[in-house]
Design a protein around this motif. Structure first.
Motif, PDB file in Angstrom:
ATOM      1  N   TRP A 206       0.833  -1.208   0.000  1.00  0.00           N
ATOM      2  CA  TRP A 206       0.000   0.000   0.000  1.00  0.00           C
ATOM      3  C   TRP A 206       0.867   1.258   0.000  1.00  0.00           C
ATOM      4  CZ3 TRP A 206      -3.958   2.400  -1.444  1.00  0.00           C
ATOM      5  CH2 TRP A 206      -4.385   3.594  -0.852  1.00  0.00           C
ATOM      6  N   ALA A 207       1.989   1.247   0.724  1.00  0.00           N
ATOM      7  CA  ALA A 207       2.878   2.405   0.735  1.00  0.00           C
ATOM      8  C   ALA A 207       3.408   2.688  -0.663  1.00  0.00           C
ATOM      9  CB  ALA A 207       4.032   2.175   1.712  1.00  0.00           C
ATOM     10  N   PHE A 208       3.727   1.639  -1.418  1.00  0.00           N
ATOM     11  CA  PHE A 208       4.201   1.836  -2.784  1.00  0.00           C
ATOM     12  C   PHE A 208       3.094   2.427  -3.660  1.00  0.00           C
ATOM     13  CE2 PHE A 208       4.602   0.576  -7.196  1.00  0.00           C
ATOM     14  CZ  PHE A 208       5.897   0.975  -7.489  1.00  0.00           C
ATOM     15  N   VAL A 209       1.887   1.859  -3.586  1.00  0.00           N
ATOM     16  CA  VAL A 209       0.767   2.338  -4.410  1.00  0.00           C
ATOM     17  C   VAL A 209       0.430   3.786  -4.059  1.00  0.00           C
ATOM     18  CG1 VAL A 209      -1.693   2.044  -4.872  1.00  0.00           C
ATOM     19  CG2 VAL A 209      -0.197   0.039  -4.768  1.00  0.00           C
ATOM     20  N   ARG A 210       0.418   4.099  -2.774  1.00  0.00           N
ATOM     21  CA  ARG A 210       0.083   5.458  -2.340  1.00  0.00           C
ATOM     22  C   ARG A 210       1.111   6.451  -2.857  1.00  0.00           C
ATOM     23  NH1 ARG A 210       0.044   4.622   2.811  1.00  0.00           N
ATOM     24  NH2 ARG A 210       2.161   5.387   3.198  1.00  0.00           N
ATOM     25  N   THR A 211       2.410   6.107  -2.736  1.00  0.00           N
ATOM     26  CA  THR A 211       3.464   7.033  -3.150  1.00  0.00           C
ATOM     27  C   THR A 211       3.553   7.169  -4.666  1.00  0.00           C
ATOM     28  OG1 THR A 211       4.759   6.455  -1.182  1.00  0.00           O
ATOM     29  CG2 THR A 211       5.929   7.544  -2.982  1.00  0.00           C
ATOM     30  N   TYR A 212       3.555   6.058  -5.366  1.00  0.00           N
ATOM     31  CA  TYR A 212       3.862   6.081  -6.803  1.00  0.00           C
ATOM     32  C   TYR A 212       2.645   6.379  -7.668  1.00  0.00           C
ATOM     33  CZ  TYR A 212       6.349   4.896 -11.076  1.00  0.00           C
ATOM     34  OH  TYR A 212       6.958   4.954 -12.307  1.00  0.00           O
ATOM     35  N   ILE A 213       1.477   5.934  -7.252  1.00  0.00           N
ATOM     36  CA  ILE A 213       0.282   6.107  -8.096  1.00  0.00           C
ATOM     37  C   ILE A 213      -0.627   7.199  -7.557  1.00  0.00           C
ATOM     38  CG2 ILE A 213      -1.770   4.967  -9.030  1.00  0.00           C
ATOM     39  CD1 ILE A 213      -0.176   2.354  -8.988  1.00  0.00           C
ATOM     40  N   GLY A 217       3.868   9.771  -7.808  1.00  0.00           N
ATOM     41  CA  GLY A 217       5.317   9.697  -7.779  1.00  0.00           C
ATOM     42  C   GLY A 217       5.929   9.417  -9.136  1.00  0.00           C
ATOM     43  N   PHE A 218       5.137   8.824 -10.031  1.00  0.00           N
ATOM     44  CA  PHE A 218       5.657   8.544 -11.378  1.00  0.00           C
ATOM     45  C   PHE A 218       6.038   9.823 -12.110  1.00  0.00           C
ATOM     46  CE2 PHE A 218       1.027   8.791 -11.586  1.00  0.00           C
ATOM     47  CZ  PHE A 218       0.805   9.659 -12.643  1.00  0.00           C
ATOM     48  N   LEU A 219       5.483  10.960 -11.696  1.00  0.00           N
ATOM     49  CA  LEU A 219       5.834  12.235 -12.323  1.00  0.00           C
ATOM     50  C   LEU A 219       7.209  12.738 -11.870  1.00  0.00           C
ATOM     51  CD1 LEU A 219       2.408  14.112 -12.226  1.00  0.00           C
ATOM     52  CD2 LEU A 219       3.486  12.951 -14.172  1.00  0.00           C
ATOM     53  N   ASP A 220       7.778  12.131 -10.845  1.00  0.00           N
ATOM     54  CA  ASP A 220       9.121  12.492 -10.386  1.00  0.00           C
ATOM     55  C   ASP A 220      10.203  11.658 -11.070  1.00  0.00           C
ATOM     56  OD1 ASP A 220       8.665  14.624  -8.527  1.00  0.00           O
ATOM     57  OD2 ASP A 220       7.804  13.174  -7.128  1.00  0.00           O
ATOM     58  N   GLY A 221       9.818  10.918 -12.082  1.00  0.00           N
ATOM     59  CA  GLY A 221      10.793  10.175 -12.877  1.00  0.00           C
ATOM     60  C   GLY A 221      11.345   8.955 -12.167  1.00  0.00           C
ATOM     61  N   GLN A 222      12.554   8.578 -12.522  1.00  0.00           N
ATOM     62  CA  GLN A 222      13.149   7.370 -11.974  1.00  0.00           C
ATOM     63  C   GLN A 222      13.348   7.454 -10.463  1.00  0.00           C
ATOM     64  OE1 GLN A 222      16.714   6.529 -14.207  1.00  0.00           O
ATOM     65  NE2 GLN A 222      15.584   5.824 -16.006  1.00  0.00           N
ATOM     66  N   LEU A 223      13.690   8.639  -9.980  1.00  0.00           N
ATOM     67  CA  LEU A 223      13.854   8.772  -8.538  1.00  0.00           C
ATOM     68  C   LEU A 223      12.509   8.718  -7.827  1.00  0.00           C
ATOM     69  CD1 LEU A 223      16.768  11.341  -8.129  1.00  0.00           C
ATOM     70  CD2 LEU A 223      16.741   8.924  -7.518  1.00  0.00           C
ATOM     71  N   GLY A 224      11.439   9.055  -8.511  1.00  0.00           N
ATOM     72  CA  GLY A 224      10.109   8.868  -7.936  1.00  0.00           C
ATOM     73  C   GLY A 224       9.820   7.393  -7.699  1.00  0.00           C
ATOM     74  N   LEU A 225      10.245   6.556  -8.643  1.00  0.00           N
ATOM     75  CA  LEU A 225      10.098   5.108  -8.479  1.00  0.00           C
ATOM     76  C   LEU A 225      10.972   4.612  -7.335  1.00  0.00           C
ATOM     77  CD1 LEU A 225       9.043   2.354  -9.391  1.00  0.00           C
ATOM     78  CD2 LEU A 225      10.875   2.314 -11.102  1.00  0.00           C
ATOM     79  N   ALA A 226      12.208   5.098  -7.277  1.00  0.00           N
ATOM     80  CA  ALA A 226      13.109   4.684  -6.196  1.00  0.00           C
ATOM     81  C   ALA A 226      12.551   5.086  -4.837  1.00  0.00           C
ATOM     82  CB  ALA A 226      14.489   5.307  -6.406  1.00  0.00           C
ATOM     83  N   LEU A 227      11.966   6.280  -4.751  1.00  0.00           N
ATOM     84  CA  LEU A 227      11.381   6.737  -3.494  1.00  0.00           C
ATOM     85  C   LEU A 227      10.191   5.864  -3.099  1.00  0.00           C
ATOM     86  CD1 LEU A 227      10.975   8.679  -1.144  1.00  0.00           C
ATOM     87  CD2 LEU A 227       9.763  10.218  -2.700  1.00  0.00           C
ATOM     88  N   ALA A 228       9.353   5.522  -4.064  1.00  0.00           N
ATOM     89  CA  ALA A 228       8.200   4.674  -3.768  1.00  0.00           C
ATOM     90  C   ALA A 228       8.643   3.316  -3.243  1.00  0.00           C
ATOM     91  CB  ALA A 228       7.330   4.509  -5.010  1.00  0.00           C
ATOM     92  N   ILE A 229       9.697   2.770  -3.841  1.00  0.00           N
ATOM     93  CA  ILE A 229      10.212   1.478  -3.387  1.00  0.00           C
ATOM     94  C   ILE A 229      10.791   1.596  -1.977  1.00  0.00           C
ATOM     95  CG2 ILE A 229      11.979  -0.278  -3.800  1.00  0.00           C
ATOM     96  CD1 ILE A 229      11.614   0.289  -6.814  1.00  0.00           C
ATOM     97  N   SER A 230      11.541   2.658  -1.713  1.00  0.00           N
ATOM     98  CA  SER A 230      12.131   2.797  -0.372  1.00  0.00           C
ATOM     99  C   SER A 230      11.056   3.058   0.673  1.00  0.00           C
ATOM    100  CB  SER A 230      13.197   3.901  -0.355  1.00  0.00           C
ATOM    101  OG  SER A 230      12.667   5.156  -0.702  1.00  0.00           O
ATOM    102  N   ASN A 231       9.994   3.783   0.329  1.00  0.00           N
ATOM    103  CA  ASN A 231       8.872   3.957   1.259  1.00  0.00           C
ATOM    104  C   ASN A 231       8.228   2.617   1.569  1.00  0.00           C
ATOM    105  OD1 ASN A 231       9.185   6.687   1.502  1.00  0.00           O
ATOM    106  ND2 ASN A 231       7.441   7.236   0.226  1.00  0.00           N
ATOM    107  N   ALA A 232       8.052   1.802   0.533  1.00  0.00           N
ATOM    108  CA  ALA A 232       7.461   0.475   0.719  1.00  0.00           C
ATOM    109  C   ALA A 232       8.348  -0.384   1.610  1.00  0.00           C
ATOM    110  CB  ALA A 232       7.244  -0.193  -0.633  1.00  0.00           C
ATOM    111  N   GLU A 233       9.655  -0.332   1.367  1.00  0.00           N
ATOM    112  CA  GLU A 233      10.579  -1.121   2.180  1.00  0.00           C
ATOM    113  C   GLU A 233      10.549  -0.686   3.636  1.00  0.00           C
ATOM    114  OE1 GLU A 233      14.146  -2.587  -0.750  1.00  0.00           O
ATOM    115  OE2 GLU A 233      14.249  -0.552   0.063  1.00  0.00           O
ATOM    116  N   GLY A 234      10.590   0.621   3.882  1.00  0.00           N
ATOM    117  CA  GLY A 234      10.571   1.116   5.253  1.00  0.00           C
ATOM    118  C   GLY A 234       9.316   0.703   5.991  1.00  0.00           C
ATOM    119  N   THR A 235       8.175   0.768   5.288  1.00  0.00           N
ATOM    120  CA  THR A 235       6.913   0.355   5.911  1.00  0.00           C
ATOM    121  C   THR A 235       6.908  -1.144   6.178  1.00  0.00           C
ATOM    122  OG1 THR A 235       5.762   2.142   4.750  1.00  0.00           O
ATOM    123  CG2 THR A 235       4.407   0.350   5.629  1.00  0.00           C
TER     124      THR A 235
END
Length: 252
Positions: A206-213, A217-235
């Motif tokens: 859910w953290a990934f979906v909330r951040t990236y979609i 977050g997809f509008l922040d480019g590749q680092l937006g994807l990296a941020l979504a993944i790291s948010n998901a990992e932290g959660t």
């Protein structure tokens, strides 16, 4: 005395000098350091800050309340070592506290950087934070992590940004994910909140979906994807650590 700035630190040698230079306009600067092993405290003293050191670590909320206890100004500005007050925000703060403002606190937008890029989406923008307040009319929550400022009275709004120079590299991303997930799991335990491995998986997804979609977050480019993944990992780590704590607490 009109304005006190408070900063809590631990091993912030790389940040503290620029941080304190950005608040040089304050009447008083309080740095509460948690036994740094680098030059944080010495650098802060050299820039005119009043430095106090604590041996124990009670969590972010209680530590900021300790720092607040040293403040003597009518107004208090709380910032972190990796944050910078822009000249525009400085001018707006000085106008606000000098104009007899009726608000007991003020919030302002924060612009945060992730691995060298300021994020314009991903839930990081707009990111309004309440950091300026009248002493005696606000205090921090007792949360171990992700503390909140609890204000007694109306909160106004400033428009100039605070810069948050977070996560200079991916090592810092991993380090903070580890530290904050541990603190988050401990906070869950104190609240009596349990977790399962499936909770960890579900909340991480859910953290990934909330951040990236949802937060685009997809509008922040590749680092937006990296941020979504790291948010998901932290959660995921936060709930997984709480699950493992529960297993250790349960008699075999």
């Amino acid at each position: 005395m009109q304005l006190t700035v408070i900063v809590i630190t631990r091993n912030e040698q790389a940040n503290i000098e620029d941080c304190l230079k950005s608040v040089a306009f304050a009447d008083e600067v309080i740095v509460l350091d948690h036994v740094s092993t680098d030059q944080t405290a010495d650098l802060a003293r050299s820039l005119g800050a009043c430095v106090h050191v604590t041996q124990d670590w009670p969590g972010f909320g209680p530590q900021k309340n300790r720092a607040l206890g040293y403040a003597t100004g009518d107004w208090v500005l709380s910032i972190d070592a990796d944050e910078r007050v822009t000249p525009e925000l400085r001018d707006e703060i000085l106008r606000t506290i000098g104009a007899g403002n009726t608000a007991q606190a003020c919030r302002f937008p924060r612009r945060s950087r992730y691995c060298g890029q300021f994020m314009l989406h991903s839930g990081w923008s707009p990111d309004w934070v309440t950091r300026l307040f009248r002493r005696g009319h606000a205090q921090f929550s007792d949360d171990l992590v992700h503390e909140k400022l609890l204000v007694q009275g109306p909160v106004g709004a400033l428009q100039s940004p605070l810069l948050h120079l977070s996560f200079p590299d991916f090592e810092s991303v991993l380090d903070k994910a580890n530290r904050y997930s541990t603190a988050g799991a401990q906070a869950m335990r104190l609240r009596g909140q349990s977790a399962t491995l499936f909770d960890a998986l579900g909340h991480g997804l859910w953290a990934f979906v909330r951040t990236y979609i949802i937060r685009r977050g997809f509008l922040d480019g590749q680092l937006g994807l990296a941020l979504a993944i790291s948010n998901a990992e932290g959660t995921y780590y936060r709930y997984a650590k709480r699950w493992l704590m529960s297993r250790e607490e349960t008699p075999s």
